[in-house]
Design a protein around this motif. Structure first.
Motif, PDB file in Angstrom:
ATOM      1  N   GLU A 108      -6.205  33.871  35.406  1.00 44.83           N
ATOM      2  CA  GLU A 108      -7.495  33.567  34.827  1.00 44.83           C
ATOM      3  C   GLU A 108      -8.561  33.388  35.906  1.00 44.83           C
ATOM      4  OE1 GLU A 108      -6.480  31.424  30.553  1.00 44.83           O
ATOM      5  OE2 GLU A 108      -6.818  30.198  32.337  1.00 44.83           O
ATOM      6  N   LEU A 109      -8.171  32.680  36.969  1.00 44.79           N
ATOM      7  CA  LEU A 109      -9.128  32.485  38.060  1.00 44.79           C
ATOM      8  C   LEU A 109      -9.542  33.821  38.658  1.00 44.79           C
ATOM      9  CD1 LEU A 109      -7.655  29.304  39.788  1.00 44.79           C
ATOM     10  CD2 LEU A 109      -9.723  29.486  38.411  1.00 44.79           C
ATOM     11  N   GLY A 110      -8.529  34.704  38.838  1.00 42.61           N
ATOM     12  CA  GLY A 110      -8.831  36.027  39.372  1.00 42.61           C
ATOM     13  C   GLY A 110      -9.727  36.814  38.426  1.00 42.61           C
ATOM     14  N   ALA A 111      -9.415  36.705  37.130  1.00 44.11           N
ATOM     15  CA  ALA A 111     -10.213  37.422  36.143  1.00 44.11           C
ATOM     16  C   ALA A 111     -11.654  36.962  36.193  1.00 44.11           C
ATOM     17  CB  ALA A 111      -9.624  37.214  34.749  1.00 44.11           C
ATOM     18  N   ALA A 112     -11.817  35.631  36.450  1.00 46.35           N
ATOM     19  CA  ALA A 112     -13.180  35.116  36.527  1.00 46.35           C
ATOM     20  C   ALA A 112     -13.921  35.770  37.674  1.00 46.35           C
ATOM     21  CB  ALA A 112     -13.159  33.592  36.700  1.00 46.35           C
ATOM     22  N   LEU A 113     -13.172  36.047  38.764  1.00 44.12           N
ATOM     23  CA  LEU A 113     -13.832  36.628  39.947  1.00 44.12           C
ATOM     24  C   LEU A 113     -14.223  38.075  39.733  1.00 44.12           C
ATOM     25  CD1 LEU A 113     -11.802  35.047  42.837  1.00 44.12           C
ATOM     26  CD2 LEU A 113     -14.137  34.558  42.113  1.00 44.12           C
TER      27      LEU A 113
ATOM     28  N   ASP B 132     -20.091  39.601  35.138  1.00 45.71           N
ATOM     29  CA  ASP B 132     -21.268  38.782  35.376  1.00 45.71           C
ATOM     30  C   ASP B 132     -21.120  37.889  36.600  1.00 45.71           C
ATOM     31  OD1 ASP B 132     -19.313  37.462  34.142  1.00 45.71           O
ATOM     32  OD2 ASP B 132     -20.592  36.290  32.811  1.00 45.71           O
ATOM     33  N   PHE B 133     -20.025  38.037  37.359  1.00 49.95           N
ATOM     34  CA  PHE B 133     -19.886  37.277  38.592  1.00 49.95           C
ATOM     35  C   PHE B 133     -20.361  38.140  39.738  1.00 49.95           C
ATOM     36  CE2 PHE B 133     -17.408  36.063  42.376  1.00 49.95           C
ATOM     37  CZ  PHE B 133     -17.858  34.765  42.506  1.00 49.95           C
TER      38      PHE B 133
ATOM     39  N   VAL C  58       2.757  28.826  33.764  1.00 54.63           N
ATOM     40  CA  VAL C  58       1.444  28.186  33.647  1.00 54.63           C
ATOM     41  C   VAL C  58       0.608  28.476  34.880  1.00 54.63           C
ATOM     42  CG1 VAL C  58       0.249  25.974  33.515  1.00 54.63           C
ATOM     43  CG2 VAL C  58       2.274  26.374  32.124  1.00 54.63           C
ATOM     44  N   ALA C  59       1.240  28.307  36.052  1.00 57.57           N
ATOM     45  CA  ALA C  59       0.506  28.554  37.295  1.00 57.57           C
ATOM     46  C   ALA C  59       0.055  30.002  37.366  1.00 57.57           C
ATOM     47  CB  ALA C  59       1.386  28.209  38.490  1.00 57.57           C
TER      48      ALA C  59
ATOM     49  N   LEU D 120       5.981  28.166  36.622  1.00 60.84           N
ATOM     50  CA  LEU D 120       5.459  29.403  37.191  1.00 60.84           C
ATOM     51  C   LEU D 120       4.583  30.143  36.194  1.00 60.84           C
ATOM     52  CD1 LEU D 120       8.533  30.625  39.248  1.00 60.84           C
ATOM     53  CD2 LEU D 120       6.364  29.672  40.064  1.00 60.84           C
TER      54      LEU D 120
ATOM     55  N   VAL E 281      -0.552  32.125  34.832  1.00 64.32           N
ATOM     56  CA  VAL E 281      -1.654  32.362  33.898  1.00 64.32           C
ATOM     57  C   VAL E 281      -2.945  31.815  34.486  1.00 64.32           C
ATOM     58  CG1 VAL E 281      -2.567  31.761  31.635  1.00 64.32           C
ATOM     59  CG2 VAL E 281      -0.179  32.414  31.886  1.00 64.32           C
ATOM     60  N   MET E 282      -2.794  30.611  35.115  1.00 62.68           N
ATOM     61  CA  MET E 282      -3.993  29.998  35.692  1.00 62.68           C
ATOM     62  C   MET E 282      -4.567  30.864  36.807  1.00 62.68           C
ATOM     63  SD  MET E 282      -4.881  26.275  36.670  1.00 62.68           S
ATOM     64  CE  MET E 282      -5.501  26.331  35.048  1.00 62.68           C
ATOM     65  N   ALA E 283      -3.681  31.333  37.669  1.00 60.19           N
ATOM     66  CA  ALA E 283      -4.142  32.180  38.771  1.00 60.19           C
ATOM     67  C   ALA E 283      -4.772  33.454  38.232  1.00 60.19           C
ATOM     68  CB  ALA E 283      -2.973  32.524  39.695  1.00 60.19           C
TER      69      ALA E 283
END
Lengths: 198, 643, 101
Positions: A104-109, A113-114, A97-98, A95, A100-102
């Motif tokens: 990070e993906l959200g942070a990317a959105l 610059d997105f 890892v998942a 959980l 953190v990954m989620a």
């Protein structure tokens, strides 16, 4: 517009639920069925994105063939599957890892610059997604397309080679042997007298 | 025939003999090998004689350019410089070699290494011929090293004997030391003159004399000459690089004759004479040559007084005579030096072969204390030995007289700083030579036999005695070449002497023919010394006063017996130090660093790294998946943080 | 009004669920494969969404290739599972550790 948004949330909710069910259900058959459901709702979402061809493809080919194959294998091995018991600490790692990954993906959105592109106009009536995709596939991506075909062929050969096993109790015809056979191998001339039992 | 063809015949014939015999060591029988090598050397000798005949009638020096194997301009080539000097050397080398070949038929009969021996012998001759015929330093060096190599092979020929291999090794290593100097000299030459071709270098000798070397106060030319002379010291066994020569007696006697008379030791003398245009320009080098030669001449002669091995005595006499040749070089009397080399070649070959004859008769016994009274049983050997000894001592009329007297005379006429010292050493050396020669003669041929072998000694067969007689005749004849060599200008065009130290020219003013020289000789101080010492020697050795005198001079005797401690010094310091260094290198460098750290260390590091890394390989799918995803998370994080 | 962000959030969540599934079901080879399918589905959705919003058919073409490769992968993966099952009577991934160092 609002109807599409409604559909998005509806399918999205179903998709995520089915996905969670897939990875958590203890019953393998149920898990496989949940996977099919998630794929199905994903196909609906793709329809919303005007990718009609891929959407149909996913349902017909992927669900119809691949996932059903899945189901077969599941049913074949189900009796012997280990009882799935989750170790607590490992689940925490998973959980984390998942998560953190989620995150990070959200942070990317939400990164500055997105800049999401604005929604395009719906395709005009009579526009064929299949035709458009086909014209791209057979021109710009012809080489990749061929390579993908080869990959599939290799996968077919590989899967057969892996699972094929020689069954010695099966009698098969051997055409090569049959065509090579000569008279002497099969026919014996006798003089008509009865032979003593050997 | 023209000169280049003859020169190529000389080298080719000997080379073919050496190569054929060498390659056929396992195939050829003794007779075939003998025939091949002797035919080769014989042919070479004939060609040399024809060449000598041509040059005696006054031919111009000729360069024979055969093959360039390096970039042009550096003198990297195979080429011969045929002039009077090289022709004289060729005659001497091929003649002595031919006689030694013939002599060896009898001496080496039945030896298991017979064919090998002949192959080496021819190779030795070939190397020496290359050395004397070269027209550049590199070919000279090839011959130079070839001589060193074959001397190693021949001195250690009887490699099953206890001391032969180490004697061969010693000769090789001491020679390497000299060769190092020679190499440095060549390097300096290349740096200074930019070429290794004789003609090119000689033309620049003036410029080199002006050039300053990296060492303060030395001209470039002096530096080159000093380095080159170190090489000559190694080859020609000058103090302190003389230690290999007495030990080289471990080889078969024909080899001793070969090394001492015609090849190897004369290489250094020849080299300095050949390079006279260079050495003439460096008084520093000439002075050093004078003093090294003088010290060698006297000190090595003194050791000859106490040695008990017949070959050792002759070996020390060679060292002493080489000292004379070196002194002559120092006094710029190159012709006298070459002349002494010429006469010495004959009488020393004669002495060695006669000694070999004695050794054969004594069943390979070499201790002179075991001999005695051999004159009656071996008349030919005794007579020829006597002729050789008289020539060596320098009795007027014999070969050594002319050559040695010329050297002493030249020393007296030299203006160099150290010439008087050298003159004194040379005179003292004359007396010593007489003493040890008389001692040897008395021990070996006079008195009563002192062992069973001496009683039954017999004259060996003709292959041994014929070369002896031939050499004796040549020895008697050789001395009369004095006029041609020294004053007749036989070597004139090959040797360059500055008018400032042209000692021979000064001597020529007093020269009044051979008869005059002999008569004049009886009045010379050297001859008086010689007579006195012969008289003294007669009382010492024939009348037995030596035994009574021995306790009084025991201190001196022990110094001489230890050969001034050179061997001990080298053994204790250099050899031991080298051993220590090699040992340290082997232990720390090879065993610890290379074997331990690099070879085993690599293996150990790999094993340890693998042992650590294999823990990562759990074989569990999930672990690999986790690793992959962690990598993905990290990569994503990096991209986000970078912005 | 639906935006690209909506779809991307959705596929991100799907992706995370797939990742979590890989870890949670680390012993069961078949469920592992199913989780992988979810991950690939998330990726495909992302591709198609981007393709739609950027009006570039390349995204859809790429999704098609991903589907192809995923199908191949599943075919081979299932074949392996079948073979393993035949020879060992189990598909417990924790038992399959012969390559352990």
């Amino acid at each position: 517009m609002a109807f599409q948004t409604l559909l998005f949330y509806l399918f999205g909710a179903v998709l995520l639920t089915a996905a969670v069910a897939t990875v958590t259900l203890r019953n393998m058959v149920h898990a496989a069925l949940s996977l099919i459901l998630s794929f199905f709702t994903a196909a609906m979402l793709w329809m919303l994105l005007e990718a009609e061809f891929l959407s149909i493809l996913l349902v017909l080919v992927y669900i119809g063939a691949v996932l059903v194959l899945f189901l077969f294998v599941v049913m074949m091995v189900e009796r012997h599957t280990p009882t799935i018991h989750h170790r607590r600490n490992y689940r925490l790692v998973a959980l984390a890892v998942a998560g953190v990954m989620a995150a990070e993906l959200g942070a990317a959105l939400i990164a500055p610059d997105f800049v999401p592109a604005s929604a395009p106009m719906p395709a005009p009536l009579g526009h064929s997604n299949t035709q458009a995709l086909g014209s791209v596939l057979y021109t710009d991506y012809a080489l990749a397309f061929e390579a993908a075909a080869v990959a599939l062929l290799v996968a077919i050969v590989g899967a057969i080679a892996l699972t094929l096993r020689a069954r010695p109790d099966h009698h098969r015809q051997n055409p090569a042997q049959q065509s090579r056979v000569r008279k002497q191998d099969r026919l014996r001339l006798t003089d008509g007298r009865s032979e003593p039992p050997c | 025939m023209d000169i280049p063809v003859l020169a190529q015949i000389v080298v080719g014939a000997v080379g073919a003999g050496a190569v054929l015999a060498g390659l056929g060591v396992r195939v050829l029988g003794p007779k075939a090998a003998t025939a091949i090598t002797i035919a080769g050397v014989g042919l070479a000798f004939l060609a040399s004689v024809i060449l000598a005949w041509t040059y005696a009638q006054g031919s111009a020096p000729q360069a024979v350019d055969l093959y360039h194997w390096g970039p042009g301009g550096y003198g990297m080539k195979i080429g011969f410089l045929i002039d009077s000097l090289s022709v004289v050397m060729m005659v001497v080398v091929t003649l002595i070699s031919l006689l030694v070949h013939v002599y060896s038929i009898g001496y080496m009969r039945g030896d298991p290494g017979y064919v090998r021996f002949f192959a080496y012998l021819s190779l030795f001759t070939l190397s020496m011929l290359l050395l004397v015929m070269a027209d550049n330093f590199l070919l000279l060096f090839i011959g130079w090293e070839g001589v060193g190599l074959v001397s190693y092979l021949l001195i250690g020929f009887w490699y099953t004997r206890a001391r032969a291999p180490s004697a061969g090794l010693k000769a090789f290593l001491v020679n390497r030391l000299g060769d190092f100097g020679f190499l440095l000299g060549m390097g300096a030459l290349l740096a200074g003159a930019g070429s290794l071709d004789y003609a090119t270098v000689f033309a620049q000798s003036e410029a080199l004399a002006q050039q300053l070397s990296p060492f303060a106060g030395l001209s470039m030319l002096s530096l080159i000459c000093l380095f080159l002379f170190v090489g000559a010291m190694g080859k020609s066994a000058q103090v302190p690089l003389h230690v290999w020569l007495p030990d080289s007696m471990e080889g078969p006697t024909p080899i001793s004759a070969m090394i001492h008379a015609a090849t190897m030791v004369t290489a250094g003398i020849f080299m300095v004479a050949r390079l006279s245009p260079l050495f003439e320009g460096s008084e520093v080098a000439l002075n050093l040559i004078l003093v090294v030669g003088g010290v060698t001449a006297l000190s090595m002669g003194l050791i000859g007084l106490v040695a008990n091995d017949i070959k050792q005595v002759i070996a020390y006499s060679t060292l002493s005579q080489l000292g004379y040749m070196t002194m002559a070089l120092g006094a710029s009397a190159y012709a006298a030096s070459i002349f002494h080399l010429f006469t010495h070649a004959f009488f020393k070959a004669l002495l060695f072969l006669a000694a070999g004859s004695v050794i054969l008769a004594m069943h390979h016994g070499q201790d002179i204390r075991q001999m005695g009274g051999l004159a009656r049983r071996m008349p030919v050997t005794a007579a020829t030995f006597a002729i050789g000894s008289l020539a060596l001592v320098g009795v007027p009329g014999f070969a050594g007289f002319f050559s040695k007297e010329s050297i002493i005379e030249a020393l007296a006429h030299s203006d160099l700083l150290l010439a008087p010292t050298a003159h004194f050493l040379a005179l003292a050396g004359v007396a010593v030579t007489a003493l040890y020669s008389l001692r040897l003669w008395c021990y070996v041929f006079q008195g009563d036999p002192r062992s069973a072998e001496a009683e039954q000694a017999q004259e060996p067969d003709k292959t041994v005695t014929v070369p002896l007689i031939l050499l004796a005749v040549l020895t008697l004849a050789a001395g009369f070449g004095v006029e041609a060599f020294l004053y007749g200008g036989l070597l004139g065009d090959a040797l360059v002497v500055h008018s400032a130290h042209d000692t021979l020219a000064r001597m020529a003013e007093h020269w009044d023919g051979i008869l005059g020289a002999v008569l004049h000789g009886f009045a010379a101080p050297a001859i008086w010394l010689l007579g006195l010492s012969l008289l003294g020697g007669y009382f010492l050795y024939e009348k037995g006063y030596a035994a009574k005198l021995a306790p009084a001079v025991s201190g001196l005797q022990s110094v001489l017996l230890r050969k001034y401690g050179f061997d001990m010094l080298y053994e204790n310091w250099f050899v031991r130090a080298a051993h220590a260094v090699a040992d340290a290198c082997a232990r720390t460098g090879d065993q610890k660093m290379i074997d331990g750290l690099l070879v085993n260390g690599t293996a150990r590091l790999t094993r340890r790294a693998a042992a650590t890394l294999r823990l990562v390989q759990s074989g569990l799918l999930s672990h690999y998946a986790l690793a992959m995803l962690l990598g993905l998370v990290a990569a994503l994080g990096y991209l986000l943080l970078r912005g | 009004m639906l935006s690209l962000t909506h779809f991307m959030l959705l596929s991100g969540a799907l992706f995370a669920i797939g990742v979590a599934g890989v870890f949670v079901n680390r012993r069961h080879a078949l469920v592992l494969l199913m989780s992988l399918e979810l991950i690939l589905l998330a990726v495909n959705t992302n591709f198609i969404a981007a393709s739609h919003y950027l009006q570039d058919l390349g995204g859809q073409a790429f999704a098609l290739f991903v589907l192809t490769i995923a199908a191949a992968e599943i075919a081979i993966g299932l074949a392996i599972v079948v073979v393993v099952f035949r020879s060992r009577e189990t598909i417990d991934a924790e038992d399959l550790s012969e390559v352990r160092g």
